[in-house]
Design a protein around this motif. Structure first.
Motif, short mmCIF file in Angstrom:
data_model
loop_
_atom_site.label_atom_id
_atom_site.label_comp_id
_atom_site.label_asym_id
_atom_site.label_seq_id
_atom_site.Cartn_x
_atom_site.Cartn_y
_atom_site.Cartn_z
N ARG A 1 5.90 28.75 -7.42
CA ARG A 1 6.32 27.46 -7.98
C ARG A 1 6.22 26.34 -6.95
O ARG A 1 5.71 25.25 -7.25
N ALA A 2 6.69 26.59 -5.73
CA ALA A 2 6.62 25.56 -4.69
C ALA A 2 5.17 25.25 -4.33
O ALA A 2 4.80 24.09 -4.07
N THR A 3 4.33 26.28 -4.33
CA THR A 3 2.92 26.10 -3.99
C THR A 3 2.21 25.25 -5.04
O THR A 3 1.44 24.34 -4.70
N ARG A 4 2.46 25.53 -6.30
CA ARG A 4 1.84 24.73 -7.37
C ARG A 4 2.38 23.31 -7.37
O ARG A 4 1.63 22.34 -7.56
N PHE A 5 3.69 23.17 -7.15
CA PHE A 5 4.29 21.84 -7.08
C PHE A 5 3.64 21.00 -5.98
O PHE A 5 3.31 19.83 -6.19
N LEU A 6 3.45 21.60 -4.81
CA LEU A 6 2.84 20.87 -3.70
C LEU A 6 1.41 20.45 -4.03
O LEU A 6 1.00 19.35 -3.67
N ALA A 7 0.67 21.32 -4.70
CA ALA A 7 -0.72 20.98 -5.06
C ALA A 7 -0.77 19.74 -5.95
O ALA A 7 -1.58 18.83 -5.73
N PHE A 8 0.10 19.67 -6.94
CA PHE A 8 0.13 18.50 -7.83
C PHE A 8 0.57 17.25 -7.06
O PHE A 8 0.05 16.15 -7.30
N ILE B 1 0.84 -1.20 0.00
CA ILE B 1 0.00 0.00 0.00
C ILE B 1 0.87 1.25 0.00
O ILE B 1 0.63 2.21 -0.75
N LEU B 2 1.91 1.26 0.84
CA LEU B 2 2.82 2.41 0.88
C LEU B 2 3.52 2.61 -0.46
O LEU B 2 3.71 3.75 -0.91
N ALA B 3 3.89 1.50 -1.11
CA ALA B 3 4.53 1.59 -2.41
C ALA B 3 3.58 2.18 -3.45
O ALA B 3 3.97 3.01 -4.27
N GLY B 4 2.31 1.75 -3.40
CA GLY B 4 1.32 2.30 -4.33
C GLY B 4 1.12 3.79 -4.11
O GLY B 4 1.02 4.56 -5.07
N LEU B 5 1.06 4.20 -2.84
CA LEU B 5 0.93 5.63 -2.53
C LEU B 5 2.16 6.40 -3.01
O LEU B 5 2.03 7.55 -3.50
N ALA B 6 3.32 5.79 -2.88
CA ALA B 6 4.55 6.45 -3.32
C ALA B 6 4.55 6.63 -4.84
O ALA B 6 5.00 7.67 -5.35
N VAL B 7 4.04 5.63 -5.56
CA VAL B 7 3.96 5.73 -7.02
C VAL B 7 3.07 6.92 -7.42
O VAL B 7 3.45 7.74 -8.26
N GLY B 8 1.90 7.00 -6.80
CA GLY B 8 0.99 8.09 -7.13
C GLY B 8 1.56 9.45 -6.77
O GLY B 8 1.41 10.43 -7.51
N THR B 9 2.22 9.53 -5.62
CA THR B 9 2.82 10.78 -5.19
C THR B 9 3.94 11.20 -6.14
O THR B 9 4.09 12.39 -6.46
N LEU B 10 4.71 10.22 -6.61
CA LEU B 10 5.79 10.51 -7.57
C LEU B 10 5.23 11.05 -8.87
O LEU B 10 5.76 12.02 -9.44
N VAL B 11 4.14 10.46 -9.35
CA VAL B 11 3.52 10.95 -10.58
C VAL B 11 3.04 12.39 -10.38
O VAL B 11 3.25 13.25 -11.24
N GLY B 12 2.43 12.66 -9.22
CA GLY B 12 2.01 14.01 -8.93
C GLY B 12 3.18 14.98 -8.87
O GLY B 12 3.09 16.11 -9.36
N ALA B 13 4.29 14.54 -8.27
CA ALA B 13 5.47 15.39 -8.18
C ALA B 13 6.04 15.69 -9.56
O ALA B 13 6.48 16.81 -9.84
N ILE B 14 6.03 14.69 -10.43
CA ILE B 14 6.51 14.91 -11.81
C ILE B 14 5.63 15.94 -12.52
O ILE B 14 6.13 16.84 -13.20
N ASN B 15 4.32 15.82 -12.33
CA ASN B 15 3.42 16.83 -12.88
C ASN B 15 3.78 18.22 -12.35
O ASN B 15 3.80 19.21 -13.09
N GLY B 16 4.03 18.29 -11.04
CA GLY B 16 4.38 19.56 -10.43
C GLY B 16 5.65 20.17 -10.99
O GLY B 16 5.74 21.37 -11.23
N ILE B 17 6.65 19.32 -11.23
CA ILE B 17 7.91 19.80 -11.81
C ILE B 17 7.68 20.33 -13.22
O ILE B 17 8.16 21.41 -13.59
N LEU B 18 6.93 19.56 -14.02
CA LEU B 18 6.68 19.97 -15.40
C LEU B 18 5.93 21.29 -15.47
O LEU B 18 6.25 22.16 -16.30
N VAL B 19 4.93 21.45 -14.60
CA VAL B 19 4.08 22.64 -14.67
C VAL B 19 4.69 23.82 -13.93
O VAL B 19 4.78 24.93 -14.46
N ALA B 20 5.13 23.59 -12.68
CA ALA B 20 5.57 24.71 -11.85
C ALA B 20 6.99 25.16 -12.17
O ALA B 20 7.27 26.37 -12.18
#
Length: 328
Positions: free
Chosen positions: A221-228, A109-128
């Motif tokens: 930038r940090a605020t948008r990154f955190l949101a994603f 479960i923790l690994a699955g949550l980490a995968v989703g969080t990583l995808v969100g972080a990648i989105n944040g990097i790309l956008v923010a």
């Protein structure tokens, strides 16, 4: 001078509405939900509002509530995340594959949550940080993550997760299904963050006017990154709970939730005069979608007709939200 004063007073009239008109304009989404409930109750008396069916509606919208809450966070900052559905699918599939391979349930479960969080972080990097359009960036992520989900599942449906994992999606607490309990907790948590915390105020500030927020000392930038990143985490949670509820994981199990989540958030945006995303409105939007789908199923309406109606709802919600922003 009197005529000039009269002219100035008249110029201000377009923003003033009669009490009934203001009620319909401000609370039309809530009224629509109540009318839908009344309609289906009349059409199927003793069935639609039965305890069993109400519990069924709550169970059906629980996952949507979690994913729509994730989308709400991103839309509060004025961005958009097309990958919430495929992210939920990948995260759930990754957790399922690990459990089937022998990984302990908590670790999977923790690994699955980490995968989703990583995808969100990648989105944040790309956008923010790389300043790509949120639409383009998350569209690319959605496609990539969807392909990864297919690779993880090998294009098949995964079965055979441990029995203790089923509690997340099939257990109950105080008479409520666990997905409903988790949905309530997620909605409450995000409401508290948006309403009472500094980061919540920063999210709204960036969504309202990023340049003004920057001049006020907010790290945009940090605020948008955190949101994603937060959106990625909660999307993953929704996907994992969905896998538990279905006792299976496929390469597309949660993909359809993206459009429904968007519809729910846009419907919720019509509640506030400012047209901003807000968790309370999102819950009303989720309620409309859940009641509509359940009621139409009870009436035997074709699934494709339901999709058309969902599309119409999105269009109406976007128009109303745009009108509110222009009027604010």
């Amino acid at each position: 001078m009197a005529p000039e004063t009269s002219t100035l007073s008249t110029a201000a009239l377009p923003r003033e509405r009669a009490p009934m008109t203001q009620l319909l304009w401000q609370g039309g989404t809530i009224i629509a939900l109540l009318l839908l409930i009344a309609f289906f109750t009349i059409m199927r008396p003793g069935v639609f509002l039965s305890v069993g069916n109400v519990t069924n509606i709550l169970s059906q919208v629980a996952i949507l509530t979690i994913i729509a809450a994730a989308q709400t966070v991103v839309m509060v900052v004025g961005d958009f995340d097309l990958s919430v559905g495929t992210n939920a699918t990948l995260s759930g599939a990754a957790a399922a594959a690990l459990m089937i391979g022998g990984t302990p349930v908590p670790a999977a479960i923790l690994a699955g949550l980490a995968v989703g969080t990583l995808v969100g972080a990648i989105n944040g990097i790309l956008v923010a940080y790389l300043k790509l359009s949120a639409f383009v960036a998350t569209l690319a992520t959605m496609t990539t993550v969807g392909g990864l989900a297919f690779i993880v599942t090998d294009g098949t449906t995964l079965y055979g997760m441990p029995e203790e994992f089923a509690w997340l999606g099939q257990g109950s607490m105080l008479g409520l299904p666990m997905p409903v309990v988790f949905a309530m907790l997620v909605a409450l948590l995000i409401w508290v963050v948006l309403r009472f915390t500094t980061i919540g105020r920063r999210w709204y500030a960036v969504g309202g006017n990023a340049e003004v927020a920057r001049l006020s000392g907010v790290s945009v930038r940090a605020t948008r990154f955190l949101a994603f990143t937060v959106a990625g985490f909660f999307s993953a949670a929704g996907g994992i709970i969905l896998v538990s509820r279905l006792s299976s994981a496929s390469s597309s199990s949660a993909n359809n939730y993206m459009m429904l989540a968007v519809a729910a958030v846009f419907l919720g945006m019509t509640i506030l005069r400012s047209g901003q995303a807000n968790i309370g409105g999102t819950l009303v939007g989720v309620g409309i979608i859940g009641v509509l789908n359940n009621g139409l199923n009870i009436l035997g309406v074709n699934t494709y007709v339901q999709q058309v109606l969902t599309g119409v709802i999105i269009i109406a919600a976007v128009i109303l939200s745009a009108l509110k922003k222009r009027d604010a």
